[in-house]
Design a protein around this motif. Structure first.
Motif, PDB file in Angstrom:
ATOM      1  N   TYR A 193      -4.442   6.908  -1.444  1.00  0.00           N
ATOM      2  CA  TYR A 193      -3.614   5.730  -1.264  1.00  0.00           C
ATOM      3  C   TYR A 193      -3.875   4.750  -2.407  1.00  0.00           C
ATOM      4  O   TYR A 193      -4.997   4.670  -2.920  1.00  0.00           O
ATOM      5  CB  TYR A 193      -3.924   5.023   0.057  1.00  0.00           C
ATOM      6  CG  TYR A 193      -3.588   5.860   1.265  1.00  0.00           C
ATOM      7  CD1 TYR A 193      -2.370   5.700   1.913  1.00  0.00           C
ATOM      8  CD2 TYR A 193      -4.480   6.800   1.751  1.00  0.00           C
ATOM      9  CE1 TYR A 193      -2.049   6.462   3.027  1.00  0.00           C
ATOM     10  CE2 TYR A 193      -4.162   7.583   2.860  1.00  0.00           C
ATOM     11  CZ  TYR A 193      -2.953   7.403   3.492  1.00  0.00           C
ATOM     12  OH  TYR A 193      -2.633   8.175   4.581  1.00  0.00           O
TER      13      TYR A 193
ATOM     14  N   THR B 156      -3.831   0.740  -3.122  1.00  0.00           N
ATOM     15  CA  THR B 156      -3.793  -0.567  -2.456  1.00  0.00           C
ATOM     16  C   THR B 156      -3.911  -1.667  -3.499  1.00  0.00           C
ATOM     17  O   THR B 156      -4.367  -1.428  -4.617  1.00  0.00           O
ATOM     18  CB  THR B 156      -4.923  -0.722  -1.428  1.00  0.00           C
ATOM     19  OG1 THR B 156      -6.175  -0.730  -2.114  1.00  0.00           O
ATOM     20  CG2 THR B 156      -4.903   0.397  -0.413  1.00  0.00           C
TER      21      THR B 156
ATOM     22  N   ASP C 214      -6.577  12.388   1.384  1.00  0.00           N
ATOM     23  CA  ASP C 214      -5.282  11.730   1.246  1.00  0.00           C
ATOM     24  C   ASP C 214      -5.528  10.484   0.396  1.00  0.00           C
ATOM     25  O   ASP C 214      -6.399   9.668   0.718  1.00  0.00           O
ATOM     26  CB  ASP C 214      -4.731  11.322   2.606  1.00  0.00           C
ATOM     27  CG  ASP C 214      -4.337  12.517   3.461  1.00  0.00           C
ATOM     28  OD1 ASP C 214      -4.020  13.582   2.896  1.00  0.00           O
ATOM     29  OD2 ASP C 214      -4.335  12.371   4.700  1.00  0.00           O
TER      30      ASP C 214
ATOM     31  N   ASP D  68       0.859  -1.188   0.000  1.00  0.00           N
ATOM     32  CA  ASP D  68       0.000   0.000   0.000  1.00  0.00           C
ATOM     33  C   ASP D  68       0.893   1.236   0.000  1.00  0.00           C
ATOM     34  O   ASP D  68       1.937   1.253   0.651  1.00  0.00           O
ATOM     35  CB  ASP D  68      -0.890   0.025   1.247  1.00  0.00           C
ATOM     36  CG  ASP D  68      -1.862  -1.144   1.297  1.00  0.00           C
ATOM     37  OD1 ASP D  68      -2.124  -1.759   0.245  1.00  0.00           O
ATOM     38  OD2 ASP D  68      -2.368  -1.433   2.389  1.00  0.00           O
ATOM     39  N   TYR D  69       0.451   2.265  -0.714  1.00  0.00           N
ATOM     40  CA  TYR D  69       1.246   3.481  -0.842  1.00  0.00           C
ATOM     41  C   TYR D  69       0.372   4.712  -0.672  1.00  0.00           C
ATOM     42  O   TYR D  69      -0.733   4.779  -1.233  1.00  0.00           O
ATOM     43  CB  TYR D  69       1.891   3.576  -2.242  1.00  0.00           C
ATOM     44  CG  TYR D  69       2.871   2.481  -2.518  1.00  0.00           C
ATOM     45  CD1 TYR D  69       4.199   2.618  -2.158  1.00  0.00           C
ATOM     46  CD2 TYR D  69       2.468   1.300  -3.136  1.00  0.00           C
ATOM     47  CE1 TYR D  69       5.112   1.603  -2.413  1.00  0.00           C
ATOM     48  CE2 TYR D  69       3.373   0.287  -3.391  1.00  0.00           C
ATOM     49  CZ  TYR D  69       4.689   0.447  -3.026  1.00  0.00           C
ATOM     50  OH  TYR D  69       5.589  -0.558  -3.278  1.00  0.00           O
ATOM     51  N   ARG D  70       0.884   5.691   0.066  1.00  0.00           N
ATOM     52  CA  ARG D  70       0.256   7.016   0.054  1.00  0.00           C
ATOM     53  C   ARG D  70       0.823   7.718  -1.170  1.00  0.00           C
ATOM     54  O   ARG D  70       2.044   7.780  -1.371  1.00  0.00           O
ATOM     55  CB  ARG D  70       0.593   7.789   1.320  1.00  0.00           C
ATOM     56  CG  ARG D  70      -0.086   9.144   1.300  1.00  0.00           C
ATOM     57  CD  ARG D  70       0.019   9.861   2.597  1.00  0.00           C
ATOM     58  NE  ARG D  70      -0.661  11.140   2.483  1.00  0.00           N
ATOM     59  CZ  ARG D  70      -0.567  12.087   3.355  1.00  0.00           C
ATOM     60  NH1 ARG D  70       0.147  11.909   4.445  1.00  0.00           N
ATOM     61  NH2 ARG D  70      -1.197  13.214   3.166  1.00  0.00           N
ATOM     62  N   LEU D  71      -0.052   8.241  -2.006  1.00  0.00           N
ATOM     63  CA  LEU D  71       0.372   8.822  -3.271  1.00  0.00           C
ATOM     64  C   LEU D  71       0.928  10.229  -3.088  1.00  0.00           C
ATOM     65  O   LEU D  71       0.404  11.030  -2.315  1.00  0.00           O
ATOM     66  CB  LEU D  71      -0.795   8.860  -4.256  1.00  0.00           C
ATOM     67  CG  LEU D  71      -1.370   7.501  -4.641  1.00  0.00           C
ATOM     68  CD1 LEU D  71      -2.585   7.674  -5.539  1.00  0.00           C
ATOM     69  CD2 LEU D  71      -0.324   6.645  -5.327  1.00  0.00           C
TER      70      LEU D  71
END
Length: 74
Positions: free
Chosen positions: A69, A71, A67, A43-46
């Motif tokens: 993300y 996934t 925010d 998972d990444y926060r963009l």
């Protein structure tokens, strides 16, 4: 493997925005800058740059007040 964008309001745990991406893994790898095969599983926060690239690739505008993300649902 499906990748989903999730938008979360700051200081909340609920994602009022979800969108399954129709990008190929190779296109998504370019946008995200992944280097290893297993990078697509996390998972990444963009970042602002990744959000802008996704908007260009997919021809849509993403919410600015959340925010975002990425996934993976395999």
């Amino acid at each position: 493997m499906k990748h989903v964008l999730m938008g979360v309001t700051k200081n909340e745990d609920v994602a009022p925005f979800q969108l399954e991406l129709a990008l190929s893994l190779s296109d998504l790898t370019l946008v995200m800058g992944w280097e290893e095969d297993e990078d697509c599983l996390y998972d990444y926060r963009l970042t602002a740059q990744q959000i802008s690239a996704l908007e260009k690739y997919c021809s849509f505008e993403l919410p600015k007040d959340l925010d975002l993300y990425l996934t993976c649902n395999s």
